[in-house]
Design an enzyme around this catalytic site. Structure first.
Site, PDB file in Angstrom:
ATOM      1  N   LYS A 111      16.703  41.295   7.417  1.00 19.53           N
ATOM      2  CA  LYS A 111      16.143  42.048   8.246  1.00 19.53           C
ATOM      3  C   LYS A 111      16.649  41.545   9.642  1.00 19.53           C
ATOM      4  O   LYS A 111      16.733  42.195  10.720  1.00 19.53           O
ATOM      5  CB  LYS A 111      14.691  42.407   8.540  1.00 19.53           C
ATOM      6  CG  LYS A 111      14.333  43.447   7.484  1.00 19.53           C
ATOM      7  CD  LYS A 111      14.993  45.076   7.546  1.00 19.53           C
ATOM      8  CE  LYS A 111      14.315  46.116   6.407  1.00 19.53           C
ATOM      9  NZ  LYS A 111      14.956  47.192   6.470  1.00 19.53           N
ATOM     10  N   LYS A 194      23.008  48.102  -3.772  1.00 24.77           N
ATOM     11  CA  LYS A 194      22.466  48.766  -4.247  1.00 24.77           C
ATOM     12  C   LYS A 194      22.427  50.411  -3.403  1.00 24.77           C
ATOM     13  O   LYS A 194      22.723  50.141  -2.217  1.00 24.77           O
ATOM     14  CB  LYS A 194      21.155  48.352  -4.740  1.00 24.77           C
ATOM     15  CG  LYS A 194      20.553  48.245  -3.163  1.00 24.77           C
ATOM     16  CD  LYS A 194      18.690  47.960  -3.159  1.00 24.77           C
ATOM     17  CE  LYS A 194      18.087  47.900  -1.791  1.00 24.77           C
ATOM     18  NZ  LYS A 194      16.669  47.887  -1.708  1.00 24.77           N
ATOM     19  N   LYS A 197      20.919  50.785   0.170  1.00 25.64           N
ATOM     20  CA  LYS A 197      20.941  49.672   0.881  1.00 25.64           C
ATOM     21  C   LYS A 197      21.240  49.978   2.362  1.00 25.64           C
ATOM     22  O   LYS A 197      20.448  49.354   3.253  1.00 25.64           O
ATOM     23  CB  LYS A 197      22.053  48.650   0.358  1.00 25.64           C
ATOM     24  CG  LYS A 197      22.365  47.348   1.161  1.00 25.64           C
ATOM     25  CD  LYS A 197      23.825  46.783   0.646  1.00 25.64           C
ATOM     26  CE  LYS A 197      24.674  47.853   0.913  1.00 25.64           C
ATOM     27  NZ  LYS A 197      26.115  47.653   0.726  1.00 25.64           N
TER      28      LYS A 197
HETATM   29  P1  TYM Z   1      11.575  51.172  -1.401  1.00 24.93           P
HETATM   30  O1  TYM Z   1      10.746  52.237  -0.651  1.00 24.93           O
HETATM   31  O2  TYM Z   1      12.473  50.559  -0.765  1.00 24.93           O
HETATM   32  O3  TYM Z   1      11.838  51.760  -2.760  1.00 24.93           O
HETATM   33  C1  TYM Z   1      10.902  52.463  -3.583  1.00 24.93           C
HETATM   34  C2  TYM Z   1      11.211  51.932  -5.078  1.00 24.93           C
HETATM   35  O4  TYM Z   1      12.628  52.493  -5.473  1.00 24.93           O
HETATM   36  C3  TYM Z   1      13.167  51.358  -6.038  1.00 24.93           C
HETATM   37  N1  TYM Z   1      14.626  51.188  -5.470  1.00 24.93           N
HETATM   38  C4  TYM Z   1      15.642  50.931  -6.394  1.00 24.93           C
HETATM   39  N2  TYM Z   1      15.747  50.661  -7.568  1.00 24.93           N
HETATM   40  C5  TYM Z   1      16.775  50.705  -8.441  1.00 24.93           C
HETATM   41  N3  TYM Z   1      17.795  50.823  -7.576  1.00 24.93           N
HETATM   42  C6  TYM Z   1      18.278  50.996  -6.256  1.00 24.93           C
HETATM   43  N4  TYM Z   1      19.369  51.256  -5.586  1.00 24.93           N
HETATM   44  C7  TYM Z   1      16.921  51.000  -5.792  1.00 24.93           C
HETATM   45  N5  TYM Z   1      16.750  51.497  -4.406  1.00 24.93           N
HETATM   46  C8  TYM Z   1      15.206  51.675  -4.417  1.00 24.93           C
HETATM   47  C9  TYM Z   1      12.481  50.062  -5.418  1.00 24.93           C
HETATM   48  O5  TYM Z   1      12.712  48.901  -6.123  1.00 24.93           O
HETATM   49  C10 TYM Z   1      11.114  50.427  -5.277  1.00 24.93           C
HETATM   50  O6  TYM Z   1      10.512  50.426  -6.610  1.00 24.93           O
HETATM   51  N6  TYM Z   1       8.260  47.492  -0.747  1.00 24.93           N
HETATM   52  C11 TYM Z   1       8.518  48.662  -1.397  1.00 24.93           C
HETATM   53  C12 TYM Z   1       7.434  49.551  -1.327  1.00 24.93           C
HETATM   54  C13 TYM Z   1       6.005  49.188  -1.592  1.00 24.93           C
HETATM   55  C14 TYM Z   1       5.646  48.989  -2.646  1.00 24.93           C
HETATM   56  C15 TYM Z   1       4.265  48.326  -2.669  1.00 24.93           C
HETATM   57  C16 TYM Z   1       6.003  48.820  -4.061  1.00 24.93           C
HETATM   58  C17 TYM Z   1       5.258  48.949  -0.733  1.00 24.93           C
HETATM   59  N7  TYM Z   1       4.083  48.443  -1.468  1.00 24.93           N
HETATM   60  C18 TYM Z   1       3.553  48.072  -3.748  1.00 24.93           C
HETATM   61  C19 TYM Z   1       5.422  48.634  -5.332  1.00 24.93           C
HETATM   62  C20 TYM Z   1       3.933  48.029  -4.988  1.00 24.93           C
HETATM   63  C21 TYM Z   1       9.685  49.067  -1.020  1.00 24.93           C
HETATM   64  O7  TYM Z   1      10.205  49.187   0.043  1.00 24.93           O
HETATM   65  O8  TYM Z   1      10.456  50.024  -1.946  1.00 24.93           O
END
Ligand code: TYM
Length: 331
Positions: A111, A194, A197
């Site tokens: 970031k 990914k 992204k």
């Molecule tokens: P976020 O909002 O970026 O993505 C949500 C979920 O989708 C998964 N994900 C992917 N998995 C595989 N390949 C990809 N290309 C891909 N893009 C997104 C992410 O791994 C995620 O599971 N920090 C987290 C949100 C969050 C969270 C939490 C998750 C906030 N608090 C507590 C679990 C527990 C996030 O930014 O995910």
């Protein structure tokens, strides 16, 4: 019963990475565990969304969760900002998190590179808020994609530190959970990295994309000039196309194109047409249900009200105990 917690930031619409990395597992896990799934709207404030956009994306993601089969009768489905106990636990945990370790997080460094004009403290402490989300329900397992591995490691560190400092094994140490034990990374269509992204159009296929939009994006996906010798190693963009195909197409289709690749007869145009058709067929029923929920505001409101009540019951019990452990007690 073991407890599962996970969330998704409402930054737009859900894409296939969110689906295969997270939501598909939510649907499976809600049958076996006590699950809490939420919309991480506090988290999305790090990028300063416009208030009207924030409301719209929360609504969209809620409709999408439901359309994918996340069932409020089988799990607790809620919006993070409806549970302010999360913010209190986040404050306590911030006293246990060291600036040095937060600065070393890969997503923070990313970031700092990508949005140098908005390196706010919320970005630095993002993993602390995420820890609060998880341990507020004293979760054991967290279904996420591979990109969240480091955040989960930090969550375990903070939970363990709390336990050590206050002399009790109060918080379980949460483990990341993927499909069949492996954490997936769904690639994007732009050749590297990914899905999701970059916010740029074209890298991600959204669950709500129309058949035509999917076809347009997939046909534009990056490939290479094609194999010229048998068993030539695949370039990353072509590996990505195959990885996507494995998610949405029948195994015979995948082997057909693998065979054609090995024989150097593959035509990427044909492969992409097939991939686009299979993606569109896969998302069609979800797309229909998204539209249904988006047309049903009173249902969405009732679901969030019920979710809030259930999530706060669990969260307030944890925070009451945390206050007692820390030493905030009645006279
Ligand atoms: P976020 O909002 O970026 O993505 C949500 C979920 O989708 C998964 N994900 C992917 N998995 C595989 N390949 C990809 N290309 C891909 N893009 C997104 C992410 O791994 C995620 O599971 N920090 C987290 C949100 C969050 C969270 C939490 C998750 C906030 N608090 C507590 C679990 C527990 C996030 O930014 O995910």
């Amino acid at each position: 019963m073991e407890i599962v917690v996970s969330g998704i930031r409402p930054t737009g619409r859900l894409h296939l990475g969110n689906y295969f990395g997270a939501v598909a597992n939510f649907v499976r896990l809600q049958e076996q565990y006590r699950c809490y799934f939420f919309i991480a709207d506090y988290h999305s404030l790090t990028t300063h969304p416009h208030p009207a956009d924030l409301h719209g994306t929360v609504r969209q993601v809620l409709a999408e969760y439901l359309a994918c089969g996340v069932d409020p009768k089988r799990c607790v489905l809620y919006r993070q900002s409806d549970v302010p106990e999360t913010a209190e636990l986040y404050l306590f945990l911030n006293m246990l998190a060291y600036v040095g370790e937060l600065e070393r997080s890969a997503s923070f460094k990313e970031k700092v590179r990508s949005q140098p004009d908005n390196v706010n403290a919320g970005l630095l402490t993002y993993p602390v808020l995420m820890t609060a989300d998880i341990i507020i329900h004293r979760a054991h397992k967290v279904p996420v994609g591979k990109d969240q591995t480091q955040h989960l490691e930090m969550a375990r560190n903070f939970a363990e530190r709390f336990n050590r400092l206050y002399g009790e094994d109060f918080f379980p140490l949460p483990q990341a959970l993927g499909t069949g034990g492996t954490l997936v990374k769904v690639p994007g269509l732009d050749g590297s990295g990914k899905m999701g992204k970059s916010e740029g159009e074209g890298n991600a296929v959204f669950l709500s994309d129309t058949e035509e939009e999917i076809r347009r994006k997939v046909m534009r996906a990056v490939t290479d000039s094609g194999p010229t010798t048998p068993n030539q190693p695949m370039s990353e963009p072509v590996q990505n196309l195959f990885a996507l195909m494995k998610l949405v197409s029948p195994p015979e289709t995948v082997s057909h194109y693998e065979e054609a690749y090995r024989a150097c007869t593959i035509r990427y145009g044909d492969m992409k047409k097939q991939l686009a058709a299979d993606m569109a067929a896969f998302t069609a029923p979800i797309r229909e249900r998204i539209a249904y929920y988006l047309n049903n505001d009173s249902l969405l409101r009732d679901i969030l009200e019920q979710g809030q009540e259930q999530a706060r019951a669990s969260a307030s019990a944890t925070v009451a105990e945390v206050r007692r452990l820390i030493g905030f007690r009645k006279f």
